[in-house]
Motif scaffolding. Sequence first.
Motif, PDB file in Angstrom:
ATOM      1  N   GLY A  81      16.052  -3.545  -4.556  1.00  0.00           N
ATOM      2  CA  GLY A  81      16.188  -3.519  -2.939  1.00  0.00           C
ATOM      3  C   GLY A  81      15.183  -4.654  -2.269  1.00  0.00           C
ATOM      4  N   GLY A  82      14.004  -4.952  -2.872  1.00  0.00           N
ATOM      5  CA  GLY A  82      12.852  -5.595  -2.329  1.00  0.00           C
ATOM      6  C   GLY A  82      11.611  -5.501  -2.987  1.00  0.00           C
ATOM      7  N   PRO A  83      10.432  -6.133  -2.441  1.00  0.00           N
ATOM      8  CA  PRO A  83       9.009  -6.112  -2.842  1.00  0.00           C
ATOM      9  C   PRO A  83       8.603  -4.578  -2.966  1.00  0.00           C
ATOM     10  CG  PRO A  83       9.319  -7.779  -1.412  1.00  0.00           C
ATOM     11  CD  PRO A  83      10.530  -6.985  -1.299  1.00  0.00           C
ATOM     12  N   LEU A  84       8.015  -4.138  -3.854  1.00  0.00           N
ATOM     13  CA  LEU A  84       7.351  -2.781  -4.171  1.00  0.00           C
ATOM     14  C   LEU A  84       6.535  -2.520  -3.188  1.00  0.00           C
ATOM     15  CD1 LEU A  84       7.621  -2.187  -8.096  1.00  0.00           C
ATOM     16  CD2 LEU A  84       9.258  -1.483  -6.467  1.00  0.00           C
ATOM     17  N   GLU A  85       5.509  -3.598  -2.843  1.00  0.00           N
ATOM     18  CA  GLU A  85       4.447  -3.330  -2.243  1.00  0.00           C
ATOM     19  C   GLU A  85       4.821  -2.966  -0.720  1.00  0.00           C
ATOM     20  OE1 GLU A  85       4.908  -5.815  -4.307  1.00  0.00           O
ATOM     21  OE2 GLU A  85       3.035  -5.497  -5.511  1.00  0.00           O
ATOM     22  N   GLU A  86       5.969  -3.620  -0.475  1.00  0.00           N
ATOM     23  CA  GLU A  86       6.335  -3.517   1.132  1.00  0.00           C
ATOM     24  C   GLU A  86       7.106  -2.114   1.147  1.00  0.00           C
ATOM     25  OE1 GLU A  86       9.946  -5.458   3.981  1.00  0.00           O
ATOM     26  OE2 GLU A  86       9.052  -6.593   2.404  1.00  0.00           O
ATOM     27  N   LYS A  87       7.985  -1.679   0.236  1.00  0.00           N
ATOM     28  CA  LYS A  87       8.411  -0.249   0.084  1.00  0.00           C
ATOM     29  C   LYS A  87       7.501   0.818   0.365  1.00  0.00           C
ATOM     30  CE  LYS A  87      12.750  -1.881  -2.169  1.00  0.00           C
ATOM     31  NZ  LYS A  87      13.564  -1.555  -3.463  1.00  0.00           N
ATOM     32  N   TYR A  88       6.542   0.397  -0.543  1.00  0.00           N
ATOM     33  CA  TYR A  88       5.150   1.385  -0.762  1.00  0.00           C
ATOM     34  C   TYR A  88       4.797   1.605   0.751  1.00  0.00           C
ATOM     35  CZ  TYR A  88       0.711   3.212  -0.852  1.00  0.00           C
ATOM     36  OH  TYR A  88      -0.467   4.018  -0.411  1.00  0.00           O
ATOM     37  N   GLY A  89       4.480   0.567   1.373  1.00  0.00           N
ATOM     38  CA  GLY A  89       4.047   0.589   2.777  1.00  0.00           C
ATOM     39  C   GLY A  89       4.597   1.476   3.776  1.00  0.00           C
ATOM     40  N   VAL A 175       3.806   9.400  -3.519  1.00  0.00           N
ATOM     41  CA  VAL A 175       3.277   8.172  -2.667  1.00  0.00           C
ATOM     42  C   VAL A 175       1.817   7.665  -3.351  1.00  0.00           C
ATOM     43  CG1 VAL A 175       2.306   7.486  -0.567  1.00  0.00           C
ATOM     44  CG2 VAL A 175       4.482   8.629  -0.579  1.00  0.00           C
ATOM     45  N   LEU A 176       1.016   8.637  -3.838  1.00  0.00           N
ATOM     46  CA  LEU A 176      -0.234   8.392  -4.222  1.00  0.00           C
ATOM     47  C   LEU A 176      -0.041   7.631  -5.712  1.00  0.00           C
ATOM     48  CD1 LEU A 176      -3.032   8.390  -4.222  1.00  0.00           C
ATOM     49  CD2 LEU A 176      -3.302  10.818  -5.373  1.00  0.00           C
ATOM     50  N   PHE A 177       0.930   8.347  -6.586  1.00  0.00           N
ATOM     51  CA  PHE A 177       1.211   7.654  -7.773  1.00  0.00           C
ATOM     52  C   PHE A 177       1.770   6.188  -7.553  1.00  0.00           C
ATOM     53  CE2 PHE A 177       4.512   6.688 -11.181  1.00  0.00           C
ATOM     54  CZ  PHE A 177       3.738   6.952 -12.261  1.00  0.00           C
ATOM     55  N   LEU A 178       2.701   5.903  -6.603  1.00  0.00           N
ATOM     56  CA  LEU A 178       2.965   4.766  -6.476  1.00  0.00           C
ATOM     57  C   LEU A 178       1.993   3.576  -5.986  1.00  0.00           C
ATOM     58  CD1 LEU A 178       6.500   5.674  -4.214  1.00  0.00           C
ATOM     59  CD2 LEU A 178       6.253   4.556  -6.591  1.00  0.00           C
ATOM     60  N   LYS A 179       1.251   4.261  -5.308  1.00  0.00           N
ATOM     61  CA  LYS A 179       0.037   3.301  -4.703  1.00  0.00           C
ATOM     62  C   LYS A 179      -0.670   2.486  -5.941  1.00  0.00           C
ATOM     63  CE  LYS A 179      -4.386   3.443  -2.161  1.00  0.00           C
ATOM     64  NZ  LYS A 179      -5.444   4.181  -1.544  1.00  0.00           N
ATOM     65  N   HIS A 180      -0.859   3.412  -7.105  1.00  0.00           N
ATOM     66  CA  HIS A 180      -1.612   2.923  -8.240  1.00  0.00           C
ATOM     67  C   HIS A 180      -0.531   2.187  -9.363  1.00  0.00           C
ATOM     68  CE1 HIS A 180      -5.382   3.978  -6.396  1.00  0.00           C
ATOM     69  NE2 HIS A 180      -4.810   5.248  -6.231  1.00  0.00           N
ATOM     70  N   ASN A 181       0.790   2.543  -9.166  1.00  0.00           N
ATOM     71  CA  ASN A 181       1.562   1.977  -9.975  1.00  0.00           C
ATOM     72  C   ASN A 181       2.758   1.338  -9.585  1.00  0.00           C
ATOM     73  OD1 ASN A 181       0.640   3.809 -12.605  1.00  0.00           O
ATOM     74  ND2 ASN A 181       0.438   5.131 -11.037  1.00  0.00           N
ATOM     75  N   LEU A 182       2.583   0.270  -8.941  1.00  0.00           N
ATOM     76  CA  LEU A 182       3.695  -0.520  -8.458  1.00  0.00           C
ATOM     77  C   LEU A 182       4.205  -1.471  -9.383  1.00  0.00           C
ATOM     78  CD1 LEU A 182       2.240  -1.230  -4.721  1.00  0.00           C
ATOM     79  CD2 LEU A 182       4.182   0.303  -5.322  1.00  0.00           C
ATOM     80  N   ASN A 183       5.015  -0.603 -10.097  1.00  0.00           N
ATOM     81  CA  ASN A 183       5.827  -1.500 -11.407  1.00  0.00           C
ATOM     82  C   ASN A 183       7.030  -0.927 -11.596  1.00  0.00           C
ATOM     83  OD1 ASN A 183       5.418   0.466 -13.689  1.00  0.00           O
ATOM     84  ND2 ASN A 183       3.242   0.065 -13.090  1.00  0.00           N
TER      85      ASN A 183
END
Length: 228
Positions: A81-89, A175-183
Amino acid sequence: MSCLSARPFCVSLLPLALLLGVAVATSGCDRWYYGTMKKFGMEKRDILVKRVRDARKSQEEAKEEFKTALERFKTVIDVEGGPLEEKYGKLDKQLKRAEDRANEVDDRIRSIRDVSDDLLKEWDKELKQYSDRSLRRESERELEETRKRCDALIRSMEKAQKKIEPVMRPLRDRVLFLKHNLNAQAIGALDQELVKVRSDVDALVSDLEASIAEAQQFIDAMEKGAAS
């Protein structure tokens, strides 16, 4: 707590010039606070109804924030659906919004408990002032009905409130997990957890909706009693 610490939801009741003079009803300020509000035509009963109405609104907003947080979580898992960093934010910001609403609901419930206790204590004390026994019995009956309504309302609100932290905790972890594992591999590992997250959020939303309905019934009953 100082008598100058005013609650935000009192702002609409008084002119801005008097804002600093409206205190939270704490042990050292109760009499002054209620006396000040009475000058503006608000008895403890009116204050209670207003606080219940404010709490109901906060619960409605919290419900929507958690539903949105669930949607954000689902969007993050949908890697295409789109960039992971943007989704995480977006998910991180939404989670913070949900936490803010949860804290607001907690404050509202505490304020309801405070004023309801004060109202019921005052009412019980004033029963002794009746000389007419039939009127006193009627007032006692109304007091007990109001006490039961207050107890039921607070139990309902606290039941929903207790569900919030168990929902927040796994969301914070993810959310914390995603912060360090955006893959993509890490995101895929969360996919199987979506069912549990959805179940937790759905249960919370259900309890919030029940509490919101209880609050509306309480408001209707109190306003009906005041009109009769």
